[in-house]
Design an enzyme around this catalytic site. Structure first.
Site, PDB file in Angstrom:
ATOM      1  N   SER A 172       5.106 -31.943 -37.264  1.00 32.16           N
ATOM      2  CA  SER A 172       5.057 -32.117 -38.716  1.00 32.16           C
ATOM      3  C   SER A 172       5.004 -30.793 -39.476  1.00 32.16           C
ATOM      4  O   SER A 172       4.680 -30.778 -40.656  1.00 32.16           O
ATOM      5  CB  SER A 172       3.844 -32.975 -39.096  1.00 32.16           C
ATOM      6  OG  SER A 172       2.652 -32.294 -38.779  1.00 32.16           O
ATOM      7  N   THR A 201      -0.573 -30.637 -41.079  1.00 35.68           N
ATOM      8  CA  THR A 201      -0.102 -29.528 -41.899  1.00 35.68           C
ATOM      9  C   THR A 201      -0.871 -28.294 -41.453  1.00 35.68           C
ATOM     10  O   THR A 201      -2.003 -28.418 -41.009  1.00 35.68           O
ATOM     11  CB  THR A 201      -0.396 -29.805 -43.396  1.00 35.68           C
ATOM     12  OG1 THR A 201       0.371 -30.930 -43.811  1.00 35.68           O
ATOM     13  CG2 THR A 201      -0.048 -28.616 -44.268  1.00 35.68           C
ATOM     14  N   THR A 207       4.403 -27.333 -44.223  1.00 32.85           N
ATOM     15  CA  THR A 207       4.541 -28.675 -43.643  1.00 32.85           C
ATOM     16  C   THR A 207       5.976 -29.160 -43.760  1.00 32.85           C
ATOM     17  O   THR A 207       6.753 -28.679 -44.577  1.00 32.85           O
ATOM     18  CB  THR A 207       3.622 -29.671 -44.372  1.00 32.85           C
ATOM     19  OG1 THR A 207       3.604 -30.906 -43.673  1.00 32.85           O
ATOM     20  CG2 THR A 207       4.082 -29.912 -45.798  1.00 32.85           C
ATOM     21  N   ARG A 252      10.819 -36.335 -51.868  1.00 38.47           N
ATOM     22  CA  ARG A 252       9.367 -36.460 -51.981  1.00 38.47           C
ATOM     23  C   ARG A 252       8.708 -35.121 -51.698  1.00 38.47           C
ATOM     24  O   ARG A 252       9.054 -34.427 -50.767  1.00 38.47           O
ATOM     25  CB  ARG A 252       8.854 -37.512 -51.009  1.00 38.47           C
ATOM     26  CG  ARG A 252       7.316 -37.678 -50.985  1.00 38.47           C
ATOM     27  CD  ARG A 252       6.646 -36.844 -49.903  1.00 38.47           C
ATOM     28  NE  ARG A 252       5.224 -37.188 -49.729  1.00 38.47           N
ATOM     29  CZ  ARG A 252       4.400 -36.544 -48.926  1.00 38.47           C
ATOM     30  NH1 ARG A 252       4.842 -35.523 -48.214  1.00 38.47           N
ATOM     31  NH2 ARG A 252       3.124 -36.903 -48.817  1.00 38.47           N
ATOM     32  N   VAL A 253       7.739 -34.762 -52.514  1.00 39.55           N
ATOM     33  CA  VAL A 253       6.961 -33.539 -52.329  1.00 39.55           C
ATOM     34  C   VAL A 253       5.491 -33.924 -52.253  1.00 39.55           C
ATOM     35  O   VAL A 253       4.997 -34.666 -53.096  1.00 39.55           O
ATOM     36  CB  VAL A 253       7.194 -32.539 -53.482  1.00 39.55           C
ATOM     37  CG1 VAL A 253       6.294 -31.316 -53.320  1.00 39.55           C
ATOM     38  CG2 VAL A 253       8.661 -32.122 -53.529  1.00 39.55           C
ATOM     39  N   GLY A 254       4.804 -33.440 -51.243  1.00 33.87           N
ATOM     40  CA  GLY A 254       3.383 -33.700 -51.094  1.00 33.87           C
ATOM     41  C   GLY A 254       2.545 -32.615 -51.725  1.00 33.87           C
ATOM     42  O   GLY A 254       2.994 -31.867 -52.596  1.00 33.87           O
ATOM     43  N   ASP A 255       1.313 -32.482 -51.250  1.00 33.22           N
ATOM     44  CA  ASP A 255       0.387 -31.530 -51.856  1.00 33.22           C
ATOM     45  C   ASP A 255       0.599 -30.105 -51.396  1.00 33.22           C
ATOM     46  O   ASP A 255       0.196 -29.157 -52.077  1.00 33.22           O
ATOM     47  CB  ASP A 255      -1.046 -31.935 -51.513  1.00 33.22           C
ATOM     48  CG  ASP A 255      -1.332 -31.812 -50.022  1.00 33.22           C
ATOM     49  OD1 ASP A 255      -0.632 -32.485 -49.232  1.00 33.22           O
ATOM     50  OD2 ASP A 255      -2.229 -31.049 -49.648  1.00 33.22           O
ATOM     51  N   THR A 283      -5.052 -30.822 -45.480  1.00 29.21           N
ATOM     52  CA  THR A 283      -4.085 -31.512 -44.640  1.00 29.21           C
ATOM     53  C   THR A 283      -4.383 -33.005 -44.707  1.00 29.21           C
ATOM     54  O   THR A 283      -5.495 -33.405 -45.037  1.00 29.21           O
ATOM     55  CB  THR A 283      -4.124 -31.010 -43.192  1.00 29.21           C
ATOM     56  OG1 THR A 283      -3.119 -31.687 -42.436  1.00 29.21           O
ATOM     57  CG2 THR A 283      -5.470 -31.266 -42.560  1.00 29.21           C
ATOM     58  N   GLY A 284      -3.380 -33.801 -44.398  1.00 32.27           N
ATOM     59  CA  GLY A 284      -3.565 -35.248 -44.467  1.00 32.27           C
ATOM     60  C   GLY A 284      -2.512 -35.892 -45.342  1.00 32.27           C
ATOM     61  O   GLY A 284      -1.383 -35.396 -45.439  1.00 32.27           O
ATOM     62  N   GLY A 332      -0.722 -36.321 -48.468  1.00 34.74           N
ATOM     63  CA  GLY A 332      -0.599 -35.454 -49.635  1.00 34.74           C
ATOM     64  C   GLY A 332      -0.845 -36.129 -50.963  1.00 34.74           C
ATOM     65  O   GLY A 332      -1.417 -35.528 -51.877  1.00 34.74           O
TER      66      GLY A 332
END
Length: 270
Positions: free
Chosen positions: A24, A128, A146, A156-159, A179-180, A182
């Site tokens: 990941s 991450t 990540t 899509r964009v995470g944190d 991490t986790g 987002g």
């Protein structure tokens, strides 16, 4: 120890994970729903409070290097998609051609295998890399990288590339990374919140726990948030906490390196 800067340490440390074949992080990460691996990364420097990020980046081996170039060579903070890729190529960063069909087929097989194991709460390897550095000069820096959530919608964009969500550095106080899942980190600007708790006098671990408790207050009972944090303060104190009990984190100092347990707070039990 070799005389490099904090930013060099962050960048080269994250290179290791981006190249390690992790499921990941980097180009070995899971593809999105269209079969394409899209990468996110950010970097932040304490002394001048500058930051750089890339999101939805395709085909670049080290997105953390692209993020650093954004910080150091442009007037911007965040570049996305094809614009981020073109900038990385102009900067001479290594690009890699990927077989998207092959990655997509592999992801479909992994997803089918995961569905056959309902007891598992999340896919193995979903993670991450968040790296925080305190230099001998007392200055802080941090980075995050990540490939995001496997099977995510394209774009899509995470944190991870969002300053204050996946990473935040304040040279007067400390730094935090996440991490986790987002979406659950982004909605609370969690890394910024942790640094602010440290500013109020909390230890890094207390600040991580407090941030999770704050988030839990607003979530439905029984929610599986899947959020984990690491934090480091100006004095060299460190800590972590998360909702995932099996999460571990590493602490390295001159002459030693340890893997430590993260106190798992669990699901919402209000």
């Amino acid at each position: 120890q070799r005389g490099g800067s904090n930013l060099d340490a962050v960048e080269q440390g994250i290179w290791v994970t981006e190249s390690a074949g992790d499921g990941s992080v980097g180009l070995s990460g899971g593809p999105n729903a269209a079969g394409v691996v899209q990468l996110d990364a950010c970097i932040m420097n304490g002394p001048d409070h500058k930051a750089g990020s890339v999101a939805g980046l395709e085909g670049i081996r080290h997105p953390i290097s692209a993020a650093r170039r954004v910080m150091e060579k442009t007037r911007h903070v965040l570049l996305v998609g094809e614009g981020a890729r073109m900038f990385a190529l102009e900067e001479g960063l290594e690009s890699v051609e990927l077989n998207s069909r092959e990655k997509y087929d592999l992801w479909q097989k992994q997803r089918a295998a995961q569905k056959s194991k309902p007891a598992e709460k999340k896919p193995a390897g979903h993670d991450t890399i968040a790296l925080l550095v305190l230099g001998a000069n007392g200055n802080l820096a941090g980075g995050c990288s990540t490939s995001g959530l496997g099977g995510k919608l394209p774009g899509r964009v995470g944190d991870s590339p969002i300053i204050g969500s996946g990473l935040y550095v304040d040279n007067e106080v400390g730094a935090a990374g996440a991490t986790g899942l987002g979406e659950n980190v982004m909605r609370y600007c969690a890394s910024f919140l942790i640094v602010e708790f440290m500013r109020q006098g909390m230890s890094p671990q207390e600040a991580c726990v407090k941030a999770i408790r704050r988030i839990i207050q607003n979530e439905p009972k029984g929610a599986n948030l899947s959020i984990n944090f690491v934090a480091l303060d100006k004095h060299g104190r460190y800590g972590a906490a998360g909702t995932d009990g099996g999460f571990q984190y590493s602490v390295t100092m001159p002459g030693s390196s340890r893997v430590l347990p993260n106190p798992g707070i669990g699901t919402v039990e209000r």
